[in-house]
Design an enzyme around this catalytic site. Structure first.
Site, PDB file in Angstrom:
ATOM      1  N   GLY A 181       0.821  -1.204   0.000  1.00 45.62           N
ATOM      2  CA  GLY A 181       0.000   0.000   0.000  1.00 45.62           C
ATOM      3  C   GLY A 181       0.849   1.245   0.000  1.00 45.62           C
ATOM      4  O   GLY A 181       2.040   1.191   0.303  1.00 45.62           O
ATOM      5  N   PRO A 182       0.233   2.374  -0.317  1.00 40.16           N
ATOM      6  CA  PRO A 182       0.973   3.639  -0.380  1.00 40.16           C
ATOM      7  C   PRO A 182       1.509   4.047   0.996  1.00 40.16           C
ATOM      8  O   PRO A 182       1.005   3.562   2.012  1.00 40.16           O
ATOM      9  CB  PRO A 182      -0.056   4.650  -0.890  1.00 40.16           C
ATOM     10  CG  PRO A 182      -1.367   3.980  -0.860  1.00 40.16           C
ATOM     11  CD  PRO A 182      -1.180   2.531  -0.673  1.00 40.16           C
ATOM     12  N   GLY A 197       2.149   5.786   4.450  1.00 37.71           N
ATOM     13  CA  GLY A 197       1.277   6.475   5.389  1.00 37.71           C
ATOM     14  C   GLY A 197      -0.062   5.816   5.622  1.00 37.71           C
ATOM     15  O   GLY A 197      -0.911   6.360   6.313  1.00 37.71           O
ATOM     16  N   THR A 198      -0.284   4.632   5.050  1.00 32.70           N
ATOM     17  CA  THR A 198      -1.582   3.992   5.211  1.00 32.70           C
ATOM     18  C   THR A 198      -1.627   3.106   6.448  1.00 32.70           C
ATOM     19  O   THR A 198      -2.647   2.507   6.741  1.00 32.70           O
ATOM     20  CB  THR A 198      -1.946   3.155   3.979  1.00 32.70           C
ATOM     21  OG1 THR A 198      -0.811   2.388   3.598  1.00 32.70           O
ATOM     22  CG2 THR A 198      -2.356   4.048   2.837  1.00 32.70           C
ATOM     23  N   THR A 221       3.253  -0.097   8.841  1.00 33.23           N
ATOM     24  CA  THR A 221       4.138  -0.306   9.985  1.00 33.23           C
ATOM     25  C   THR A 221       3.315  -0.447  11.261  1.00 33.23           C
ATOM     26  O   THR A 221       3.560  -1.333  12.077  1.00 33.23           O
ATOM     27  CB  THR A 221       5.100   0.885  10.128  1.00 33.23           C
ATOM     28  OG1 THR A 221       5.735   1.096   8.865  1.00 33.23           O
ATOM     29  CG2 THR A 221       6.151   0.622  11.169  1.00 33.23           C
ATOM     30  N   HIS A 235      -4.281  32.496 -15.053  1.00 39.88           N
ATOM     31  CA  HIS A 235      -4.159  31.047 -15.112  1.00 39.88           C
ATOM     32  C   HIS A 235      -5.171  30.368 -14.181  1.00 39.88           C
ATOM     33  O   HIS A 235      -5.952  29.510 -14.605  1.00 39.88           O
ATOM     34  CB  HIS A 235      -2.716  30.670 -14.730  1.00 39.88           C
ATOM     35  CG  HIS A 235      -2.436  29.205 -14.716  1.00 39.88           C
ATOM     36  ND1 HIS A 235      -1.649  28.600 -15.666  1.00 39.88           N
ATOM     37  CD2 HIS A 235      -2.827  28.222 -13.872  1.00 39.88           C
ATOM     38  CE1 HIS A 235      -1.575  27.304 -15.402  1.00 39.88           C
ATOM     39  NE2 HIS A 235      -2.277  27.046 -14.317  1.00 39.88           N
ATOM     40  N   GLU A 236      -5.190  30.798 -12.936  1.00 42.09           N
ATOM     41  CA  GLU A 236      -6.086  30.156 -11.973  1.00 42.09           C
ATOM     42  C   GLU A 236      -7.549  30.447 -12.299  1.00 42.09           C
ATOM     43  O   GLU A 236      -8.404  29.581 -12.178  1.00 42.09           O
ATOM     44  CB  GLU A 236      -5.768  30.610 -10.547  1.00 42.09           C
ATOM     45  CG  GLU A 236      -4.358  30.260 -10.071  1.00 42.09           C
ATOM     46  CD  GLU A 236      -4.027  28.767 -10.173  1.00 42.09           C
ATOM     47  OE1 GLU A 236      -4.966  27.934 -10.121  1.00 42.09           O
ATOM     48  OE2 GLU A 236      -2.843  28.428 -10.320  1.00 42.09           O
ATOM     49  N   HIS A 255      -8.734  28.019 -14.896  1.00 41.13           N
ATOM     50  CA  HIS A 255      -9.183  26.730 -14.351  1.00 41.13           C
ATOM     51  C   HIS A 255     -10.594  26.858 -13.791  1.00 41.13           C
ATOM     52  O   HIS A 255     -11.473  26.045 -14.061  1.00 41.13           O
ATOM     53  CB  HIS A 255      -8.285  26.291 -13.184  1.00 41.13           C
ATOM     54  CG  HIS A 255      -6.923  25.795 -13.573  1.00 41.13           C
ATOM     55  ND1 HIS A 255      -6.737  24.791 -14.481  1.00 41.13           N
ATOM     56  CD2 HIS A 255      -5.691  26.146 -13.144  1.00 41.13           C
ATOM     57  CE1 HIS A 255      -5.428  24.542 -14.590  1.00 41.13           C
ATOM     58  NE2 HIS A 255      -4.765  25.366 -13.801  1.00 41.13           N
ATOM     59  N   ASP A 296      -0.115  20.876 -14.670  1.00 43.86           N
ATOM     60  CA  ASP A 296      -1.429  20.624 -15.264  1.00 43.86           C
ATOM     61  C   ASP A 296      -1.283  19.714 -16.475  1.00 43.86           C
ATOM     62  O   ASP A 296      -2.053  18.771 -16.659  1.00 43.86           O
ATOM     63  CB  ASP A 296      -2.071  21.932 -15.749  1.00 43.86           C
ATOM     64  CG  ASP A 296      -2.253  22.926 -14.615  1.00 43.86           C
ATOM     65  OD1 ASP A 296      -2.383  22.488 -13.469  1.00 43.86           O
ATOM     66  OD2 ASP A 296      -2.272  24.134 -14.903  1.00 43.86           O
TER      67      ASP A 296
END
Ligand code: ADP
Ligand code: MG
Ligand code: ZN
Length: 612
Positions: free
Chosen positions: A204-205, A207-208, A211, A426-427, A430, A503
């Site tokens: 798994g990625p 931080g999931t 451990t 630009h923003e 979007h 982007d």
């Protein structure tokens, strides 16, 4: 982990080296003196013009010379620092006295003497430590205990973590319950001859909670926990890593029942022959040793090996064979329900206001891992503390989410006005594209306050819910929204900027997926051209991405990707062209206020409506 002891012998060494360096330096400083007078450059030029100079030696920036005649003050020579000719000329014309100072100061020279030995000592220390020395016994202990396992240091016998501390991963817990039962009463299992998996891979990625989960298994079963990392077994010298593996298992047998946890197994278990460069033999030996240890397990030894990785596809296939890591447990990012449970775990220790609604926080955080949520709880508490509140409230969580999502707010980063204008357009691009396309995720906020390292501005769109399936149309919409920034820049001209790099990368990912993975590429048919390379592909397939289609297909895929992206950009440009007035007004607004939320944003004409 044992606390590191203060490395005292270190300081003494450093002290001696410094003292030696100083001695040498002062000796050198004393030689080479003479009856030379240090003079300014201007004076040197005068003397030269007066014909007083007999000869000069120029070394670098320094001019050393002898006078023709002994000077009144008794000096026979001089030293001057050179000044760049054009500068000297200019200054001379104004009658300014010019002199220069040597560029390497006395201190610089001192450093030159002292630094190399210091570096040497540093490297020596670093190396001896890497070889597994404990903090204190630096040279002897470090270099001599080369083969001993570092895992010895981290064998925990009294693990306090339980399954209750790990939330939102019920399936993984279910699978691991069996292991807990086995470790509690290994005799029972042996009696009936049941086969218990000895190696389990948590996939798994980051931080999931992999451990955490491994530790919880040890805690639930009440057994010793050997916490190791694959990287610890990767060594310079052939045989050292292997010796370390052998040693680890020896210790584990002595402590059975127990758990060996190998984090980042991929560091050690990369497919053989797949890594470029040296270190091949060493890695192979280490891996072989691990395989041998796993095979040679005594049936009666109650040892379970848990390993974690976020890249199972690059593991050596031999590791995944029966009797080794033959069971994989997926520990994925939690969905909303899971996030609520995880939040509850991490909110226990925080003083909360009455308005806290875990469901709402979970709804704000799709894609967050357990570690992100733990971080979120902490950030929220910090935020509340800072505003001197009695308890952590919803608004603190909202602020923390924003902080984590978009990186740290950094008002200190200043953009020049022209850049700010481009970022604003630009923003706003979007945002307007997203608002004009019916069904696109709603825009919550647009900001041109620089955040984090990379983002100069951002547009925050939040999906209404977790998504597991997406239609082709939705993907096209996403691409168009991503292209909105570049489209706005194109419209205002005269040039486009690098601001759209991220982007474009994301849009390209989507397009590539549509064409090569999801069978949405039109003429290319419902074929999964890019398959996720799995371990089942055989020995080499695991590392190199094998292309399984022809040159012609590759070209077709590229063309289709380009077409999709081109269409997305054209669509975004068309929308913004229709809404040019809103774009200009919105960008101005944004420049003035730096941030616009929901209903403060301009309302564009919906795409495809008749007013356009
Ligand atoms: P990984 O090993 O998968 O990278 P960790 O186990 O190191 O992740 O998780 C880091 C921290 O994040 C944990 O110590 C814990 O505080 C928090 N965390 C992660 N996943 C969970 C979870 N499922 N439940 C509760 N806390 C979690
Ligand atoms: Mg971890
Ligand atoms: Zn952008």
């Amino acid at each position: 982990m044992a606390p590191k002891q203060p490395p005292k012998p270190w300081l003494i060494q450093v002290f001696w080296v410094l003292a030696l360096g100083f001695l040498v330096f002062s000796l050198v400083g004393q030689t080479g003196g003479g009856a030379a007078e240090t003079i300014s450059y201007t004076r040197f030029r005068q003397l030269l013009a007066d014909g007083q100079v007999l000869k000069v030696v120029v070394s670098g920036e320094q001019i050393r010379g002898d006078f023709k005649d002994k000077q009144p003050d008794g000096s026979t020579g001089f030293i001057a620092q050179r000044v760049p000719p054009d500068l000297a000329e200019m200054l001379a014309a104004r009658g300014v006295e010019v002199s220069a100072a040597p560029s390497s100061s006395g201190f610089g020279t001192l450093l030159g003497w002292v630094l190399p030995p210091l570096l040497f000592v540093g490297i020596w220390l670093g190396a001896s430590r890497l070889m597994g020395g404990k903090g204190g016994g630096m040279l002897g202990g470090g270099l001599l205990s080369v083969g001993r396992s570092k895992a010895r240091l981290s064998a925990e016998t009294d693990v306090k973590v339980s399954f209750d501390d790990v939330a939102g991963v019920d399936e993984a817990k279910e699978e691991l319950h069996e292991i807990v039962d086995f470790l509690r009463t290994p005799e029972d299992f042996g009696r009936l001859g049941a086969h218990i998996p000895r190696g389990i891979l948590l996939v798994g990625p980051p931080g999931t909670g992999k451990t955490l989960l491994a530790r919880a298994v040890a805690g639930e079963a009440g057994v010793a926990f050997f916490n190791t990392n694959g990287a610890e077994f990767v060594e310079m010298f052939v045989g050292v890593g292997a010796a370390r593996v052998r040693d680890l298992f020896e210790q584990a047998r002595a402590k059975s029942p127990c758990i060996i946890f190998i984090d980042e197994l991929d560091a050690l278990g990369r497919a053989r022959g797949a890594t470029a460069g040296g270190g091949q033999d060493e890695k192979e030996q280490t891996l072989n040793q691990l395989l041998a240890e796993m095979d040679g397990f005594d049936r009666s030894a109650a040892i379970v090996i848990l390993a974690a990785t976020n890249r199972p596809e690059i593991l050596d296939p031999a590791l995944l064979r029966a009797g080794r890591f033959d069971r994989q447990v997926l520990v994925d990012r939690p969905e909303k329900k899971g996030r609520v449970q995880i939040l509850k775990v991490h909110l226990k220790t925080i003083k909360l206001a009455a308005d806290i609604d875990c469901d709402a926080i979970a709804a704000m955080t799709p894609g967050f891992t357990g570690a992100d949520l733990a971080n979120l709880a902490n950030e929220a508490a910090v935020h509340a503390t800072r505003r001197k509140a009695d308890a952590t409230a919803m608004l603190d969580f909202a602020a923390a989410v924003e902080r984590i999502v978009a990186g740290l707010e950094k008002r200190s980063r200043v953009l020049i006005p022209r850049e700010r204008r481009i970022v604003a357009y630009h923003e706003m691009g979007h945002a307007l594209v997203a608002r004009a396309i019916p069904g696109a995720d709603p825009v919550q906020k647009v900001s041109i306050i620089p955040r984090g390292i990379a983002a100069l501005g951002y547009t925050m769109q939040r999906p209404a819910e977790d998504r597991f399936l997406m239609g082709a149309d939705e993907l096209r919409t996403r691409m168009a929204v991503l292209m909105g920034g570049r489209a706005a820049e194109t419209l205002i001209g005269p040039d486009v900027s690098t601001g759209a790099a991220d982007d474009l990368a994301r849009a390209t990912d989507i397009a590539r997926g549509m064409v090569a993975r999801f069978g949405m590429g039109g003429a290319l048919g419902p074929v999964a051209w890019d398959t996720e390379t799995g371990h089942f592909l055989g020995e080499q397939g695991a590392f190199w991405h094998k292309r399984v289609y022809s040159e012609a297909t590759a070209r077709e895929i590229d063309d289709a990707v380009r077409r999709l992206l081109g269409e997305a950009l054209a669509r975004a440009i068309a929308i913004l062209r229709t809404n040019r007035a809103a774009l200009d007004a919105g960008a101005e607004d944004l420049l003035a206020h730096e941030m616009l939320t929901g209903d403060e944003l301009p309302v564009p004409v919906p795409e495809g409506s008749d007013d356009a």
